[in-house]
Design an enzyme around this catalytic site. Structure first.
Site, mmCIF file in Angstrom:
data_model
loop_
_atom_site.group_PDB
_atom_site.id
_atom_site.type_symbol
_atom_site.label_atom_id
_atom_site.label_comp_id
_atom_site.label_asym_id
_atom_site.label_seq_id
_atom_site.Cartn_x
_atom_site.Cartn_y
_atom_site.Cartn_z
ATOM 1 N N ASP A 76 -32.268 -34.569 -18.148
ATOM 2 C CA ASP A 76 -31.672 -35.417 -17.128
ATOM 3 C C ASP A 76 -30.402 -34.800 -16.540
ATOM 4 O OD1 ASP A 76 -31.066 -37.755 -15.637
ATOM 5 O OD2 ASP A 76 -29.891 -38.569 -17.307
ATOM 6 N N GLU A 125 -32.316 -34.751 -28.443
ATOM 7 C CA GLU A 125 -33.416 -35.687 -28.215
ATOM 8 C C GLU A 125 -34.790 -35.037 -28.145
ATOM 9 O OE1 GLU A 125 -32.718 -38.390 -24.977
ATOM 10 O OE2 GLU A 125 -31.220 -39.490 -26.119
ATOM 11 N N TYR A 142 -29.192 -46.659 -26.485
ATOM 12 C CA TYR A 142 -28.895 -47.360 -25.227
ATOM 13 C C TYR A 142 -29.268 -48.835 -25.290
ATOM 14 C CZ TYR A 142 -27.654 -42.851 -23.275
ATOM 15 O OH TYR A 142 -27.014 -41.661 -23.022
ATOM 16 N N GLU A 179 -24.401 -40.578 -28.133
ATOM 17 C CA GLU A 179 -24.530 -41.126 -26.770
ATOM 18 C C GLU A 179 -24.665 -42.633 -26.847
ATOM 19 O OE1 GLU A 179 -27.483 -39.474 -24.083
ATOM 20 O OE2 GLU A 179 -27.123 -37.433 -24.831
HETATM 21 C C1 BDP Z 1 -30.309 -39.278 -22.974
HETATM 22 C C2 BDP Z 1 -30.058 -37.815 -22.746
HETATM 23 C C3 BDP Z 1 -29.058 -37.523 -21.634
HETATM 24 C C4 BDP Z 1 -29.300 -38.470 -20.486
HETATM 25 C C5 BDP Z 1 -29.052 -39.886 -20.977
HETATM 26 C C6 BDP Z 1 -29.247 -40.929 -19.868
HETATM 27 O O1 BDP Z 1 -29.649 -37.157 -23.922
HETATM 28 O O2 BDP Z 1 -29.165 -36.188 -21.239
HETATM 29 O O3 BDP Z 1 -28.510 -38.166 -19.371
HETATM 30 O O4 BDP Z 1 -29.959 -40.192 -22.008
HETATM 31 O O5 BDP Z 1 -30.360 -41.402 -19.698
HETATM 32 O O6 BDP Z 1 -31.673 -39.452 -22.993
HETATM 33 O O7 BDP Z 1 -28.274 -41.239 -19.182
#
Ligand code: BDP
Length: 591
Positions: free
Chosen positions: A162, A413, A468, A503
């Protein structure tokens, strides 16, 4: 490979500036020997920079294939009789280089340096033509992977990560000289023994009769010395390198020739510190460390992934302003200037390879390409793993001496819930530990391989999780997200390893506001982070929080992305969103 330096015995010349540049969509340049003369139909191009956004043409932005760079350099007059080397800090994703008409080096991998001894092909005082063909096509055998698909509209480059596939010569190019007797490598490993520090050193050299090392403190006072190609120095009352205190010693390696005269002098900065995982703690100098900070990107308007010193300093200033003590070099090795800066300023790094997007399940839905199996003889296979292994070797070789680097991340990932993944990664973990027994090793786990499903985390010293809840799942429903997230995290905590949340983040359009904390608003980003922090603070095994992302960044276009990925706490031009102020209140005890 050593970074070029100016020392008592070495000199370097930076080749940055405007180079000639030409696209080669037909791939004709090698056969037609474009290196053998001035590039025809060339335009001027900045080095270092990604070429993509510099030209006002979508065809250049989206281009994949060969591109040619060329410059003419005059070799300094005083370099007669010296060993002369041409050094690229990086070329993304691969390059072949000619000096005059002679091919001197090829290199695979977009984020690590390569060089060639060009002594035989240049003459002191004379100009010489340097030509590089750089290629940015991604395949199942590149790191990161991608695929060129035949579509009714023509060939298209797809990939599963991404961020935008910026390419070109992203970092400085150097011509440098040394004595024919020269150092080729130095490795330092530091330790602590009460108030004293130890600096173990190993050197490799060419043609030396003797080796001497001198360790000096930051004021230039000699604190230890030694002789021999390897050994251990003791530093009485050592000033430790520590988070927030980037204290560096200087190790000068001197090589002598047959008559005893100094033929080479090289300076290696040394931060004396230890790193260790103990139970679910991450220890730096024996003390539990809690990571605060971000996943970042090398990403700027106009110059893309080109290195820029002004933004280097500015980004570290913002890290200090917000109270971040660390970041991850997501998702590739960053410029060595970034690592040197982190060393000097006591910022802690998780250092990552470019192995991102080894997960066809993830990218498929979100970013376009569908229907591939990640690990198979036709996709990510043994040859891919060898490229990945080489990327790990080059990362460790380049960054092993940086005190700021406390943890290797060998992939971001990847698919990790299958037998194929387990078999792919087992030897890569073994390799990394063999290359560097002094640092913990991990990889970054994806939400598709949650607690109980992941088959690769068994190999990791530290669990790094990207999650997330409240964004990609439970969107807009933070109470539900909080419950689900805590439940999963408690599972991971039962593994008795330290957990870093590498993240967590929510896309946020700057200037969009809402009373009820609607997704995409600045208020939602703040509420989302607060929810995450409540969960982290309840779980002892969590030893770090790195928000995704430090700043907004460019991606491929798609319905999930509005002018790129907007999860930045700062905008792409580094203005704070509301979340920046909220994080500052959490991370800085003094405001
Ligand atoms: C994760 C990835 C990262 C993406 C992020 C996203 O590690 O590179 O930019 O999610 O979706 O999957 O913002």
């Amino acid at each position: 490979m050593l970074r070029p330096q100016d020392t008592a015995t070495r000199e370097r010349k930076r080749l940055d500036g405007l180079w000639s540049f030409a696209l080669d969509p037909a791939g004709a340049g090698r056969g037609a020997r474009w290196f053998a003369g001035p590039l025809a139909d060339a335009r001027e191009m900045a080095v270092p920079a990604s070429f993509n956004d510099i030209v006002a043409d979508p065809a250049v932005r989206e281009y994949f294939g060969d591109v040619w760079y060329q410059t003419v350099v005059r070799v300094p007059r005083g370099w007669d009789g010296r060993r002369i080397v041409l050094h690229f800090e990086s070329a993304t994703h691969r390059a072949t280089v000619w000096v005059g008409d002679v091919e001197v080096v090829s290199h695979e991998g977009g984020y690590t340096p390569f060089e060639a001894d060009v002594t035989a092909h240049v003459r002191a005082g004379e100009p010489v033509r340097v030509t590089a063909v750089v290629n940015n096509t991604l395949s199942f055998q590149s790191i990161p992977p991608g695929i060129v698909e035949d579509t009714p509209a023509g060939k298209r480059q797809r990939y599963w990560h991404d961020f935008f596939n910026y390419a070109g010569i992203h970092r400085s190019v150097w011509l440098y000289q040394t004595d024919p007797v020269h150092l080729t490598d130095v490795t330092v490993v530091t330790g602590l023994d009460g108030a004293n520090g130890t600096v173990g050193y190993t050197t490799e050299s060419h043609g030396a009769a003797g080796t001497r090392v001198v360790l000096r403190d930051a004021d230039g006072r000699q604190v230890a010395e030694g002789s021999g190609a390897n050994g251990t120095l003791t530093v009485p009352n050592v000033h430790r390198w520590a988070p927030g205190d980037g204290y560096l010693y200087d190790l000068e390696v001197q090589l002598t020739g047959d008559g005893g005269a100094v033929r080479d002098s090289y300076h290696q900065s040394v931060g004396v510190r230890t790193v260790k995982v103990s139970g679910n703690r991450f220890l730096i100098n024996g003390e539990p460390f809690y990571f605060t900070g971000f996943g970042k990107h090398e990403d700027l308007a106009v110059i893309g992934k080109g290195h820029n010193d002004a933004f280097l300093v500015h980004d570290f200033e913002l890290l200090e302003w917000i109270g971040a003590n660390s970041f991850r070099t997501s998702h590739y090795p960053y410029s060595e200037d970034v690592l040197d800066y982190a060393d000097r300023h006591g910022i802690v790094l998780i250092d990552e390879t470019a192995a991102v997007g080894l997960n066809m399940g993830l990218g498929g839905g979100i970013f376009g390409s569908q229907g591939y199996t990640t690990f198979s003889p036709d996709t990510v296979n043994d040859a891919s793993r060898e490229v990945h292994a080489q990327a790990i070797r080059e990362l460790v070789a380049r960054d092993k001496n940086h005190p700021s680097v406390v943890l290797w991340s060998i992939a971001n990932e990847p698919e990790s819930d299958t037998e194929g993944a387990e078999n792919y990664f087992r030897p890569l973990f073994e390799l990394t530990r063999e290359l560097d027994p002094s640092r913990p090793v991990g990889f970054v786990n994806v939400m598709l391989a949650p607690y109980g499903k992941c088959r690769v985390s068994q190999f990791a010293d530290v669990l790094m999780l990207n999650r997330y809840y409240g964004w990609y799942v439970n969107t807009g429903d933070l109470p539900a997200a909080e419950l689900a997230w805590e439940q999963e995290l408690r599972g991971w905590a039962s593994e008795h390893k330290p957990i870093i949340i590498t993240e967590y983040g929510a896309d946020t359009y700057p200037g969009l506001h809402s009373v009820g904390a609607e997704p995409w608003s600045e208020e939602y980003q703040v509420a989302y982070l607060d929810m995450n922090h409540r969960v982290f603070d309840r779980i002892d095994a969590v030893v770090g929080e790195q928000v995704w992302n430090f700043a907004d960044f460019a991606t491929t276009s798609g319905i999930m992305r509005v002018g790129g990925n907007r999860k930045g706490v700062f905008t792409r031009d580094r203005h704070p969103k509301a979340a920046a102020h909220a994080l500052r209140r959490r991370w800085r005890k003094d405001v």
